[in-house]
Design an enzyme around this catalytic site. Structure first.
Site, mmCIF file in Angstrom:
data_model
loop_
_atom_site.group_PDB
_atom_site.id
_atom_site.type_symbol
_atom_site.label_atom_id
_atom_site.label_comp_id
_atom_site.label_asym_id
_atom_site.label_seq_id
_atom_site.Cartn_x
_atom_site.Cartn_y
_atom_site.Cartn_z
ATOM 1 N N ARG A 1 0.640 -1.070 0.227
ATOM 2 C CA ARG A 1 0.097 0.133 -0.061
ATOM 3 C C ARG A 1 0.702 1.258 -0.020
ATOM 4 O O ARG A 1 0.609 2.167 -0.857
ATOM 5 C CB ARG A 1 -0.819 0.105 1.349
ATOM 6 C CG ARG A 1 -2.226 -1.036 1.143
ATOM 7 C CD ARG A 1 -2.396 -1.433 2.412
ATOM 8 N NE ARG A 1 -1.601 -2.565 2.993
ATOM 9 C CZ ARG A 1 -1.965 -3.825 2.474
ATOM 10 N NH1 ARG A 1 -2.953 -4.199 2.235
ATOM 11 N NH2 ARG A 1 -0.849 -4.623 2.930
ATOM 12 N N THR A 2 1.859 1.362 0.852
ATOM 13 C CA THR A 2 2.468 2.647 0.966
ATOM 14 C C THR A 2 3.367 2.804 -0.269
ATOM 15 O O THR A 2 3.246 4.027 -0.523
ATOM 16 C CB THR A 2 3.459 2.602 2.394
ATOM 17 O OG1 THR A 2 2.648 2.223 3.388
ATOM 18 C CG2 THR A 2 4.077 4.004 2.486
ATOM 19 N N LYS B 1 24.238 -5.518 -2.029
ATOM 20 C CA LYS B 1 25.658 -5.522 -2.162
ATOM 21 C C LYS B 1 26.474 -5.171 -1.083
ATOM 22 O O LYS B 1 27.635 -5.010 -1.065
ATOM 23 C CB LYS B 1 26.051 -5.096 -3.472
ATOM 24 C CG LYS B 1 25.583 -5.687 -4.769
ATOM 25 C CD LYS B 1 26.080 -4.884 -5.984
ATOM 26 C CE LYS B 1 25.542 -5.393 -7.365
ATOM 27 N NZ LYS B 1 25.648 -4.829 -8.506
ATOM 28 N N ARG C 1 11.274 4.154 3.620
ATOM 29 C CA ARG C 1 10.774 3.007 4.560
ATOM 30 C C ARG C 1 12.141 2.345 4.837
ATOM 31 O O ARG C 1 12.807 1.748 4.058
ATOM 32 C CB ARG C 1 9.854 2.211 4.101
ATOM 33 C CG ARG C 1 9.554 0.991 4.993
ATOM 34 C CD ARG C 1 8.305 0.006 4.639
ATOM 35 N NE ARG C 1 7.133 0.931 4.968
ATOM 36 C CZ ARG C 1 5.914 0.311 4.954
ATOM 37 N NH1 ARG C 1 5.800 -0.909 4.569
ATOM 38 N NH2 ARG C 1 4.912 1.044 5.393
ATOM 39 N N HIS D 1 5.045 6.299 11.757
ATOM 40 C CA HIS D 1 4.784 5.949 10.381
ATOM 41 C C HIS D 1 3.542 7.176 10.179
ATOM 42 O O HIS D 1 2.451 6.801 10.074
ATOM 43 C CB HIS D 1 3.753 4.483 10.201
ATOM 44 C CG HIS D 1 3.497 4.078 8.931
ATOM 45 N ND1 HIS D 1 3.565 4.828 7.662
ATOM 46 C CD2 HIS D 1 3.246 2.903 8.481
ATOM 47 C CE1 HIS D 1 3.299 4.033 6.513
ATOM 48 N NE2 HIS D 1 2.931 3.055 7.220
HETATM 49 C C1 NCD Z 1 1.978 -1.143 8.378
HETATM 50 C C2 NCD Z 1 3.475 -1.035 8.315
HETATM 51 O O1 NCD Z 1 4.400 -1.259 7.482
HETATM 52 O O2 NCD Z 1 4.063 -0.499 9.377
HETATM 53 N N1 NCD Z 1 1.464 -1.410 6.982
HETATM 54 C C3 NCD Z 1 1.240 -0.304 6.336
HETATM 55 O O3 NCD Z 1 2.227 0.741 5.988
HETATM 56 N N2 NCD Z 1 0.260 -0.278 5.615
HETATM 57 C C4 NCD Z 1 1.844 -2.401 9.343
HETATM 58 C C5 NCD Z 1 2.363 -3.659 9.229
HETATM 59 O O4 NCD Z 1 3.203 -3.820 8.637
HETATM 60 O O5 NCD Z 1 1.377 -4.396 9.896
#
Ligand code: NCD
Length: 325
Positions: free
Chosen positions: A72-73, A100, A122, A150
């Protein structure tokens, strides 16, 4: 002319020269939240049109750097940048030079050499986004750093709550499950408090960290809340060998969200990915009570608003920027 900068052929107004990041919900004021949600609402209206692409960020460069898996993100940031006509590249740790042995520092310095406007990152380590923000001239958006923060998820969750309830204050949200390893929970609790709503954490003792919000180890505590916000077991963030719950089956029996546990009128949210039958039953995920796909839709327009907000100043003027050609 020392205080004006030419970017993408456009002279930017002075306010845009101030460099900002979105690293944590604590970077946000209530006014920031309102401004971003209003921009997201305008972008949602623009997405109803046949031509969904806006020229707003033409000539800008958005780099998405994902050191952890994401559906999703990453897809919503990429689509958000594209819908605003920015050039965008999504880099994943697997298949890149990270495999690497390239360090985060060298990856950040390398990508910064392209002079991007925004780096979305991320990473499994808490503090990674802030580390990159200190190395680059770009604006940095934290798309999840370890179990720390987040913030863009929290903003899309607020957007979803406002669309559903017509308000943000006075809501009660039970966050159920693995809060201990959840950056989503940490950001959401802060965001709810910022807008005048409350969170309660529900789950087994080993999965509820102290000092974030009131806790309950009894699933009956969800009875009176407006929203049940469900989290999965984030096993990739658990210490190897540590047993936080006796078994997944036992966890589901005690805390799994089933149709019988959801009261009529209550809503269910989940940031995804869902482990159906573990923390949330499939029939609840697919029911009218579920806001899960609303959250995904909100993710696109809220991330458009975040990119817009970081790169431009003033209220969003979608009408004035719609491409006519
Ligand atoms: C979350 C995350 O990556 O922190 N997911 C997300 O971004 N939609 C939650 C998760 O990983 O459970």
């Amino acid at each position: 002319m020392t205080d004006l900068r030419l970017v993408g052929g456009q002279l930017l107004p002075p306010a845009t020269r101030e460099r900002r990041h979105l690293l944590s919900v604590s970077d946000l004021t209530r006014d920031d939240v309102e401004r971003i949600l209003a921009a997201a609402r305008s972008f949602a209206d623009s997405q109803e049109r046949e031509t969904k692409k806006l020229p707003t960020l033409r000539g800008r460069v958005v780099l998405n750097v994902f050191y952890e898996s994401s559906t999703r993100t990453s897809s919503s940031f990429e689509l958000a940048a594209k819908r605003l006509s920015a050039d965008t590249v999504t880099l994943r740790a697997s298949g890149s030079s990270v495999e690497k042995g390239e360090s985060l520092k060298d990856t950040a310095l390398t990508l910064s050499a392209y002079d991007p406007d925004v780096i979305v990152i991320r990473h499994p380590e808490a503090g990674a986004a802030e580390f990159v923000a200190r190395l680059t001239k770009a604006r940095v958006v934290n798309a999840g750093d370890g179990k720390h923060q987040h913030p863009t998820q929290a903003l899309l969750d607020l957007y979803t709550l406002r669309s559903t309830f017509g308000r943000l204050d006075g809501l009660q949200v039970a966050i159920v499950g693995d809060v201990a390893h959840s950056r989503v929970a940490r950001s959401l609790v802060q965001a709810l408090n910022l807008v005048g709503s409350q969170a309660i954490l529900v789950g087994p003792p080993a999965l509820l960290p102290p000092g974030i919000a009131p806790v309950s180890h009894d699933i009956a505590a969800i009875a009176d809340v407006d929203v049940v916000y469900v989290l999965r077991m984030q096993r990739e963030r658990m210490l190897e060998g540590a047993n936080f719950v006796p078994s997944l089956g036992e966890y589901s029996r005690q805390y799994g969200i089933t149709a019988a546990r959801v009261r009529p009128g209550q809503f269910v949210m989940h940031p995804g990915p869902v482990n159906r039958g573990v923390e949330l039953d499939g029939d609840v995920a697919d029911s009218e009570a579920s806001l899960i796909l609303e959250q995904v839709r909100a993710g696109l327009v809220v991330r458009m608003a975040i990119l817009y907000d970081l790169l431009t100043a003033g209220p969003v003027a979608v009408e004035a920027t719609v491409e006519t050609a």
